[in-house]
Scaffold this motif. Sequence first.
Motif, short mmCIF file in Angstrom:
data_model
loop_
_atom_site.label_atom_id
_atom_site.label_comp_id
_atom_site.label_asym_id
_atom_site.label_seq_id
_atom_site.Cartn_x
_atom_site.Cartn_y
_atom_site.Cartn_z
N ARG A 151 18.45 5.88 14.95
CA ARG A 151 19.41 6.77 14.09
C ARG A 151 20.08 7.72 15.26
O ARG A 151 20.64 8.55 14.78
N GLY A 152 19.95 7.34 16.52
CA GLY A 152 20.03 8.14 17.48
C GLY A 152 18.93 8.79 18.12
O GLY A 152 18.15 8.99 17.33
N PHE A 153 18.76 8.94 19.37
CA PHE A 153 17.58 9.47 20.10
C PHE A 153 17.74 10.93 20.51
O PHE A 153 18.56 11.39 20.72
N SER A 154 16.58 11.74 20.25
CA SER A 154 16.36 13.17 20.56
C SER A 154 14.78 13.36 20.80
O SER A 154 14.03 12.47 20.46
N HIS A 155 14.84 14.59 21.36
CA HIS A 155 13.30 14.94 21.72
C HIS A 155 12.65 15.59 20.37
O HIS A 155 11.47 16.25 20.30
N GLY A 156 13.45 15.58 19.25
CA GLY A 156 12.92 16.06 18.03
C GLY A 156 12.73 17.62 18.20
O GLY A 156 13.46 18.36 18.60
N PHE A 157 11.58 17.91 18.04
CA PHE A 157 11.16 19.68 18.09
C PHE A 157 10.37 19.83 19.36
O PHE A 157 9.98 21.12 19.70
N LEU A 158 10.08 18.76 20.30
CA LEU A 158 9.34 18.98 21.48
C LEU A 158 9.95 19.90 22.40
O LEU A 158 9.25 20.60 23.03
N ASP A 159 11.12 20.06 22.42
CA ASP A 159 11.90 21.04 23.24
C ASP A 159 11.94 22.39 22.64
O ASP A 159 12.63 23.44 23.37
N GLY A 160 11.40 22.68 21.59
CA GLY A 160 11.76 23.75 20.89
C GLY A 160 12.80 23.53 19.78
O GLY A 160 13.46 22.51 19.74
N ASN A 161 13.00 24.62 18.99
CA ASN A 161 14.06 24.66 17.67
C ASN A 161 15.50 24.62 18.53
O ASN A 161 16.01 25.69 19.10
N ASN A 162 16.31 23.53 18.36
CA ASN A 162 17.75 23.45 18.66
C ASN A 162 18.33 22.74 17.49
O ASN A 162 18.30 21.66 17.36
N HIS A 163 18.91 23.62 16.18
CA HIS A 163 19.10 23.05 15.00
C HIS A 163 20.56 22.43 15.19
O HIS A 163 20.99 21.69 14.23
N LYS A 164 21.29 22.42 16.26
CA LYS A 164 22.51 21.57 16.44
C LYS A 164 22.31 20.27 16.99
O LYS A 164 23.04 19.44 16.90
N VAL A 165 21.24 20.11 17.36
CA VAL A 165 20.83 18.68 18.09
C VAL A 165 19.94 17.95 17.21
O VAL A 165 20.28 16.46 16.91
N LEU A 166 18.95 18.28 16.37
CA LEU A 166 18.18 17.49 15.51
C LEU A 166 18.80 16.71 14.58
O LEU A 166 18.55 15.42 14.31
N VAL A 167 19.87 17.06 13.86
CA VAL A 167 20.57 16.20 12.88
C VAL A 167 22.08 16.16 13.15
O VAL A 167 22.76 17.14 13.67
N ARG A 168 22.53 14.96 13.15
CA ARG A 168 24.01 14.71 13.72
C ARG A 168 24.68 14.90 12.50
O ARG A 168 25.97 15.50 12.63
N GLY A 169 24.22 14.30 11.33
CA GLY A 169 25.01 14.49 9.95
C GLY A 169 25.98 13.47 9.77
O GLY A 169 26.59 13.47 8.42
N ASP A 170 26.41 12.63 10.66
CA ASP A 170 27.64 11.73 10.38
C ASP A 170 27.20 10.36 9.86
O ASP A 170 27.97 9.67 9.54
N TYR A 171 25.93 10.25 10.16
CA TYR A 171 25.48 8.93 9.54
C TYR A 171 23.65 9.17 9.39
O TYR A 171 23.28 9.98 9.93
N ALA A 172 23.08 8.34 8.52
CA ALA A 172 21.55 8.24 8.29
C ALA A 172 21.17 6.94 8.44
O ALA A 172 19.67 6.91 8.62
#
Length: 871
Positions: free
Chosen positions: A320-341
Amino acid sequence: MKTVSQIPCVAPDRADIRTEISGDSPVERATGLRRPELLAPAGDRTCLLSAVENGADAVYFGLSRHNARMRAHNFDGDELPEIMGLLHRRGVRGYVTLNTLAFTDELEGIESAVRQIASSGVDAVIVQDLGLARLIRAVAPELEIHASTQMSVTSRAGVELARELGCSRVILARELSLGEIGRIRRETDLPVEVFVHGALCVAYSGQCLTSEALGGRSANRGECAQACRMPYQIVCDGRTVDLDDVRYLLSPQDLAAYDLVPRLIELGVASLKIEGRLKSPEYVANITRHYREAIDAAIAGRPVEFTPRDVREMQLSFSRGFSHGFLDGNNHKVLVRGDYAKKRGIDLGVVESVTRTGIRIHAGAPVKPGDGLALDGDEAASRDEQGGRVYEVISLSPGRGPHAATEAEAGISGPVELRFGRGAIDLAAVVPGQRVWKTDDPELTRRLRKTFEGPPNRRVDLDLRIAAIAGEVLRIEARTSTGLSAMVESNETLAAADARPADEALLRAQLGRLGGTIYQLGRLEAAIEGRPMIPMSLLNHLRRELVAQLDKAAASARPRPVAEGPVLPSLLAPIRGERDSERAGAESNALPSVELVALCRRTTQIEAAIAAGVRTIYADYQDIKEYADAVAAARRGGAKILLATPRIEKPGESNLFKHLAGRGADGLLVRNAGGMRHCAEHGVPFVADFSMNAANPLTVELLRSRGAIRVTASYDLNVEQLLDLLDATPSSWLEVVIHQRIPMFHMEHCVFCAFLSPGTDATNCGRPCDRHEVRLRDRVGSEHPLTADVGCRNTLFNAVPQTAAQFLPRLLRRGAPRLRVEFLDEEPAAVRNILTLYQDALANRRDARGLWKELKASNQYGVTRGALAVL
């Protein structure tokens, strides 16, 4: 000549296999790093084989009941000996997931399942329920227990509670950063396991009640309905916020931490875990293989470098798109793209133009005939998503002229025209700007299947020591790289050869013929004396006998002590004894009065509750500075007051408990292990809240033994299960919530910051949560209130209050002495009205039907039985 085994074959202790996995190898000694276990998912037998063949050190899988992925195919308990033999032959450990809450009437069956698991050679069980951990330890003292991520372990206190329960490993919550994992590792010595790849839940595992609240399908029972993947709209101060095409506000991208493997190894993480028991065997093969490469590179001191093709291949298996999740700390602009699920795969670009025969795009990745593609839909424009197979790819690169790719080629990127089979895509409905995704690559699928279909690819080294001496029997000793050992010898002595005596080359050639087995010849040491003659038929026979013995050794479960008779009666006996004493006392006296407790989130609500006659108040405020006002209001009204802790405690947040305990209240409403430990150590009275997941009498007693005055019954119980718990437990131990807005999602993800602020985290968001009233509108138009706590963690509450109104007479007959009514954003008049309605029902001035009718009329959305309903 026949063979006879002189020394019994030996299966290693499972700890020996663990040493092989993360042992003290020359490379590890050179780098100073410990090799972590690579733990892969297995939703069925094919996935299990896929994990083994592609380098997993351990696999985790569920049985047909009591696991958090009930939609997976799972395994039958009778299969366990065979499954564990298959794994142990390859030096792979197997863990069974018992990671759901256990209800009272299930405990006896679970004890039987644990006995079967323990006797089948399973290496560990993964457990959520605190009481179930107690039961397992009593049944099988040497069976390893791993604390599931469903335990919501986020701090040292959570790890220590797991240790006290007998857990040998803790699976940390996915919401922790690398820094927080490092701090937990420094503060504790219990091995920890960390998720490194796969789907992310938006809510803390073990704390999500959405599926239960909306559909009676509990995530704590393995029946998640994926409500986080649904579209929502933000309603801020009564107005809908225009977010363009961003609608999937609670659907995180997938976790992909392959490049963080070296850092996790440096932190001393014992096991790196891949999510995916509902995924395909190809996914398991693909992701396991890549993380095997990453771990091996990191341990060898090489950089972990994946090519763009490597990453694209992982995305194609599921992404659904790759990210580091919360491992880099909280960046609430990155975790969720919002345009698809949904699963998407590889982003190829957008449609630039539509021709009579196809679509033209600038492909950001290679595409070839046979690949599966999808074109995004647009709900606002009433345009459906489309998808189909590519029939032809025409390169439009300047200077090359049109060039068609073939299916055998790697594909073409850059400017291309994509053509499809007849009727696959409705070109008339395609418009420029639509995003195009590559969702499938048949060539990759074929390549991945080859890794687990057919003969074994991953083989076990077999070292041989041979004594071939004329006049003596031929002896062959074998030891595998997984720790198995066996010995065979000929029944007759070896004669001296007149010609062509045996040599090492003959031994290596004949004994190395291990095709069709999982073994491959490793080291061979031969002591050859007296020119012995060794028939090839004898060597072949001895080789087959060795393999058979080694396979038998692997399938033999190490003897593990298991309690002879049922242990559940003895565990329940003290609980039943106190229950019976309590009931006997109640029969000889007047019936005890029922106390109504009110949980309030505003001081005006506290004042209204006291005015309605409530004498015990729980305060749960977003701003803890306002707790002084709450305590003062309770004191003015002559009421007792307990202050609620947050549901989650992370490293560095334990001082909050000291702060709350010093506000002058009568105690705390505790929602996590850290709060419980603080209260126990400092003599602070406390009530254990719903988030402690007390669903059976064993868990209730455990929480009581840790100092809880009372224990709130789990919200996962329907009314029959709640009555069972009341029957099995002293009623004075329990508190039942009879009216509330279910706290559905409890999230580290902050919707306020992600979509209502230019900031990225709590340090720069400007705290819109303090200034705005926010609700999330779902597909059916219900608007669910959203709040943030002192740790900036969000809770989404159900729009519809849940009530036990229709079940109140039955609860009272079963002796429930303390009933709680919870308020969220109700005005004081509504608080007084609701409490008065319940007080009238408790005093027999209103029947259950009338209570339900009045409550239903008092709320915009009515009320619901919710999780209490029996489906």
